[in-house]
Scaffold this motif. Structure first.
Motif, mmCIF file in Angstrom:
data_model
loop_
_atom_site.group_PDB
_atom_site.id
_atom_site.type_symbol
_atom_site.label_atom_id
_atom_site.label_comp_id
_atom_site.label_asym_id
_atom_site.label_seq_id
_atom_site.Cartn_x
_atom_site.Cartn_y
_atom_site.Cartn_z
ATOM 1 N N ASP A 170 -4.943 20.263 -1.761
ATOM 2 C CA ASP A 170 -4.437 21.115 -0.694
ATOM 3 C C ASP A 170 -3.077 21.724 -1.018
ATOM 4 O OD1 ASP A 170 -3.525 18.367 -0.574
ATOM 5 O OD2 ASP A 170 -2.501 18.907 1.291
ATOM 6 N N ARG A 171 -2.492 21.345 -2.136
ATOM 7 C CA ARG A 171 -1.148 21.778 -2.474
ATOM 8 C C ARG A 171 -1.183 22.961 -3.445
ATOM 9 N NH1 ARG A 171 2.874 18.391 -0.976
ATOM 10 N NH2 ARG A 171 4.234 19.366 -2.537
ATOM 11 N N SER A 172 -0.107 23.714 -3.490
ATOM 12 C CA SER A 172 -0.022 24.887 -4.363
ATOM 13 C C SER A 172 0.834 24.629 -5.601
ATOM 14 C CB SER A 172 0.556 26.077 -3.586
ATOM 15 O OG SER A 172 1.850 25.773 -3.085
ATOM 16 N N ASP A 173 1.286 23.360 -5.775
ATOM 17 C CA ASP A 173 2.181 23.063 -6.896
ATOM 18 C C ASP A 173 1.471 22.429 -8.087
ATOM 19 O OD1 ASP A 173 1.602 20.587 -5.836
ATOM 20 O OD2 ASP A 173 3.657 20.081 -5.284
ATOM 21 N N GLY A 174 0.115 22.372 -8.044
ATOM 22 C CA GLY A 174 -0.631 21.841 -9.174
ATOM 23 C C GLY A 174 -0.734 20.329 -9.221
ATOM 24 N N ALA A 175 -0.313 19.650 -8.167
ATOM 25 C CA ALA A 175 -0.376 18.189 -8.151
ATOM 26 C C ALA A 175 -1.819 17.708 -8.222
ATOM 27 C CB ALA A 175 0.282 17.658 -6.883
ATOM 28 N N THR A 176 -2.055 16.680 -9.039
ATOM 29 C CA THR A 176 -3.359 16.035 -9.156
ATOM 30 C C THR A 176 -3.159 14.537 -9.221
ATOM 31 O OG1 THR A 176 -3.357 16.051 -11.582
ATOM 32 C CG2 THR A 176 -4.311 17.985 -10.458
ATOM 33 N N LEU A 177 -4.220 13.786 -9.024
ATOM 34 C CA LEU A 177 -4.116 12.338 -9.135
ATOM 35 C C LEU A 177 -3.705 11.948 -10.549
ATOM 36 C CD1 LEU A 177 -4.448 9.490 -7.998
ATOM 37 C CD2 LEU A 177 -6.875 9.612 -8.595
ATOM 38 N N ALA A 178 -4.303 12.572 -11.546
ATOM 39 C CA ALA A 178 -3.952 12.249 -12.931
ATOM 40 C C ALA A 178 -2.475 12.515 -13.199
ATOM 41 C CB ALA A 178 -4.825 13.050 -13.892
ATOM 42 N N PRO A 191 -12.822 13.024 9.194
ATOM 43 C CA PRO A 191 -12.159 14.317 9.390
ATOM 44 C C PRO A 191 -11.924 14.654 10.861
ATOM 45 C CG PRO A 191 -13.884 14.500 7.740
ATOM 46 C CD PRO A 191 -14.044 13.148 8.385
ATOM 47 N N LEU A 192 -12.804 14.159 11.748
ATOM 48 C CA LEU A 192 -12.626 14.394 13.174
ATOM 49 C C LEU A 192 -11.459 13.599 13.737
ATOM 50 C CD1 LEU A 192 -16.386 14.204 14.269
ATOM 51 C CD2 LEU A 192 -15.041 16.258 13.756
ATOM 52 N N ILE A 193 -11.163 12.467 13.093
ATOM 53 C CA ILE A 193 -10.099 11.585 13.565
ATOM 54 C C ILE A 193 -8.777 11.881 12.864
ATOM 55 C CG2 ILE A 193 -9.330 9.178 13.712
ATOM 56 C CD1 ILE A 193 -12.308 8.377 13.837
ATOM 57 N N ARG A 194 -8.841 12.009 11.542
ATOM 58 C CA ARG A 194 -7.630 12.122 10.728
ATOM 59 C C ARG A 194 -7.272 13.550 10.337
ATOM 60 N NH1 ARG A 194 -3.824 8.011 10.054
ATOM 61 N NH2 ARG A 194 -4.858 6.131 10.778
ATOM 62 N N GLY A 195 -8.177 14.503 10.584
ATOM 63 C CA GLY A 195 -7.869 15.886 10.280
ATOM 64 C C GLY A 195 -8.112 16.254 8.827
ATOM 65 N N ARG A 196 -7.594 17.416 8.430
ATOM 66 C CA ARG A 196 -7.774 17.942 7.087
ATOM 67 C C ARG A 196 -6.878 17.205 6.081
ATOM 68 N NH1 ARG A 196 -11.945 21.025 5.971
ATOM 69 N NH2 ARG A 196 -10.758 22.354 4.547
ATOM 70 N N LEU A 197 -7.249 17.316 4.807
ATOM 71 C CA LEU A 197 -6.467 16.698 3.742
ATOM 72 C C LEU A 197 -5.046 17.238 3.719
ATOM 73 C CD1 LEU A 197 -6.318 15.000 1.082
ATOM 74 C CD2 LEU A 197 -6.994 17.110 -0.113
ATOM 75 N N ARG A 198 -4.092 16.343 3.621
ATOM 76 C CA ARG A 198 -2.691 16.705 3.443
ATOM 77 C C ARG A 198 -2.047 15.699 2.489
ATOM 78 N NH1 ARG A 198 -4.323 15.066 8.285
ATOM 79 N NH2 ARG A 198 -3.205 13.391 9.391
ATOM 80 N N SER A 199 -1.612 16.191 1.354
ATOM 81 C CA SER A 199 -1.089 15.341 0.280
ATOM 82 C C SER A 199 0.436 15.400 0.237
ATOM 83 C CB SER A 199 -1.633 15.800 -1.079
ATOM 84 O OG SER A 199 -3.039 15.849 -1.095
ATOM 85 N N TYR A 240 0.846 -1.182 0.000
ATOM 86 C CA TYR A 240 0.000 0.000 0.000
ATOM 87 C C TYR A 240 0.888 1.242 0.000
ATOM 88 C CZ TYR A 240 -3.760 -3.202 1.199
ATOM 89 O OH TYR A 240 -4.675 -4.234 1.175
ATOM 90 N N LEU A 241 0.502 2.228 -0.796
ATOM 91 C CA LEU A 241 1.252 3.468 -0.908
ATOM 92 C C LEU A 241 0.307 4.616 -0.570
ATOM 93 C CD1 LEU A 241 3.794 4.990 -1.673
ATOM 94 C CD2 LEU A 241 3.247 4.640 -4.072
ATOM 95 N N LYS A 242 0.460 5.153 0.635
ATOM 96 C CA LYS A 242 -0.441 6.215 1.087
ATOM 97 C C LYS A 242 0.012 7.543 0.491
ATOM 98 C CE LYS A 242 -1.810 6.340 5.461
ATOM 99 N NZ LYS A 242 -1.919 6.700 6.910
ATOM 100 N N ILE A 243 -0.836 8.121 -0.371
ATOM 101 C CA ILE A 243 -0.458 9.350 -1.059
ATOM 102 C C ILE A 243 -0.971 10.596 -0.341
ATOM 103 C CG2 ILE A 243 -0.339 8.155 -3.266
ATOM 104 C CD1 ILE A 243 -3.029 9.414 -4.019
ATOM 105 N N ALA A 244 -1.891 10.422 0.584
ATOM 106 C CA ALA A 244 -2.441 11.551 1.348
ATOM 107 C C ALA A 244 -3.088 11.006 2.608
ATOM 108 C CB ALA A 244 -3.460 12.331 0.521
ATOM 109 N N ASP A 245 -3.329 11.905 3.542
ATOM 110 C CA ASP A 245 -4.056 11.543 4.752
ATOM 111 C C ASP A 245 -5.056 12.658 5.037
ATOM 112 O OD1 ASP A 245 -4.863 10.117 6.960
ATOM 113 O OD2 ASP A 245 -2.838 9.850 7.756
#
Length: 451
Positions: free
Chosen positions: A219-227, A177-185, A160-165
């Motif tokens: 959540d990132r400012s570098d333009g990263a997307t799943l695609a 969201p109450l347990i893991r918090g806000r999106l962070r990629s 498994y490769l976790k790309i975000a939490d």
């Protein structure tokens, strides 16, 4: 920080119990990697271990009950030699319990570590004393990267490769969201480097996971997307597959469909929990999609790759779900004929908006509806499997005993989907990719022999 070791601790090590989903398993692998690189070995025999560490899950009542049973088992272990044994409880259960009830209920636990405590687990061990707590209780922000030690605990050929939490969706029924918090990629380069490392170590199936992989990069400012991430992963050298788990119908994009269509490593398998189909219920759930958009997404998936295997889940018994709303869901499932499907009966989660919604069907009704949907899916699953009789399918061998193998088709994720039992004309090896002719089928199982 290095662990202040004693010969007893080094020799006897840590017995690790990992509960919950694959995302939690990655946390356990990071914990294990940090322990081992700091000179604290794992011990798979709890009788001789010096420490007993439980990484918990808190997503549903059943998971929380399992955690309590595990803690009680750990307490029994500790009580057999309380002067030398330590019990540590980590993970989501502590993060979910804002009022610290679980800590008061189990004073025998020597240390507690929340979601943010994963990266600080060595400090937890150093300070293992009654009631010690580490990790941010209010706003989790920890995210491992490619430089973080990680000990793979899955089968060697699958990782498994976790790309975000974390998660920003804030569905009304969901406590993540109450347990893991806000999106962070993670950055694309961080994911790429870890992928290179895993492929070099012999991994053939990389499973990208997050609470919502389709939200990756938002959540990132570098333009990263799943695609964009998938496009870069596709350039890596080696023989490997990419699989996606936990997508959200609101976050599919034209960019993704274009990449999905041509990516040579990405399997035609998409896990897309839909949860319901009635527009009013979807709105109350805060899903940010309606039925028309869901049907458009499913159409686009099947247009891009007609062979796509779609896994989904639904929830019955949500507040406001009457007979008409359930009938619509039932009709939708019968019409779509999903390859893989699971159903959960709704359970109010503390702190979520839906827990206070009126007009919730009683539990018996919710469970009866869930059972009815699963009966429909069993018929669909058998029909789809019958179409494979006499055909040759590609199978990942997970276990082998001589010429007997147990594995999965490429349309099956580990531990949650269908199983293939097969025989070969030679000794089989775990991790081997086999061509299997299907000779018998059941509702969720296939049987065959290597061609």
């Amino acid at each position: 920080m290095k662990y202040r070791r004693s010969e007893r601790i080094t020799a006897q090590g840590v017995y690790l119990v990992s509960l919950g989903c694959p995302k939690n398993l990655v946390d356990s692998e990071v914990i294990a990697g940090l322990l081992v690189t700091n000179g604290i070995p794992l011990n798979f025999d709890k009788k001789s271990a010096a420490y007993y560490l439980i990484n918990t899950c808190a997503f549903l009542p059943g998971a929380r009950q399992e955690c309590c049973h595990a803690i009680e088992e750990g307490i029994r272990w500790k009580n057999k030699a309380p002067e030398v044994r330590k019990l540590i409880v980590a993970g989501c259960l502590i993060q979910q319990d804002k009022e610290r009830k679980i800590i008061r209920n189990y004073p025998e636990v020597d240390a507690w570590s929340g979601v943010d405590g994963v990266g600080d687990i060595i400090n937890t061990f150093e300070n293992a004393a009654n009631g010690y707590i580490t990790g941010n209780a209010e706003l989790p922000c920890y995210l491992y990267d490619e430089k973080t030690p990680r000990l793979q605990l899955t089968l060697p050929h699958t990782a498994y490769l976790k790309i975000a939490d974390g998660c920003n969706n804030c569905c009304s029924y969901c406590s993540i969201p109450l347990i893991r918090g806000r999106l962070r990629s993670r950055s694309i380069e961080s994911v790429l480097q870890e992928a290179r490392n895993l492929i070099a170590a012999g991994v053939k199936e990389l499973i990208l996971i997050a609470q919502d992989v389709t939200a990756y990069g938002a959540d990132r400012s570098d333009g990263a997307t799943l695609a964009g991430l998938l496009h870069e992963l596709d350039k890596l050298e080696g023989e490997f597959f990419l699989r996606l788990l936990y997508t959200h119908p609101a976050h599919y994009t034209e960019e993704f469909f274009a990449e999905y269509k041509v990516n040579k490593h990405l399997l035609p398998y998409l896990d897309i929990p839909l949860q319901h189909i009635n527009d009013r219920i979807l709105s109350k759930m805060g899903r940010k999609v309606n039925r028309a958009r869901i049907e458009e997404v499913l159409h686009n998936i099947r247009t891009a790759r007609p062979e796509s295997i779609i896994r989904t889940t639904f929830i019955t018994g949500l507040p406001g779900e009457g007979d008409a709303e359930f009938a619509e869901l039932e009709e939708f499932i019968q019409a779509q004929k999903f390859s893989r499907l699971g159903v959960f009966s709704y359970s109010p989660e503390p702190g979520t908006p839906a827990a206070g919604f009126p007009d919730r069907p009683d539990l018996a009704t919710a469970e009866a509806r869930a059972e009815k949907l699963m009966q429909i899916q069993q018929t669909i699953s058998l029909e789809l499997n019958q179409q494979l009789l006499g055909k040759t399918v590609t199978v990942i061998c997970d276990q082998a005993d001589g010429r007997n193998g147990i594995g999965r088709t490429l349309g099956d994720a580990p531990e949650i989907d269908n199983t293939v039992y097969f025989t070969g004309n030679r000794r089989l090896q775990p991790g081997e990719i086999c061509q299997v002719c299907i000779t018998e089928v059941k509702t969720f199982d296939l049987y065959g022999k290597v061609c």
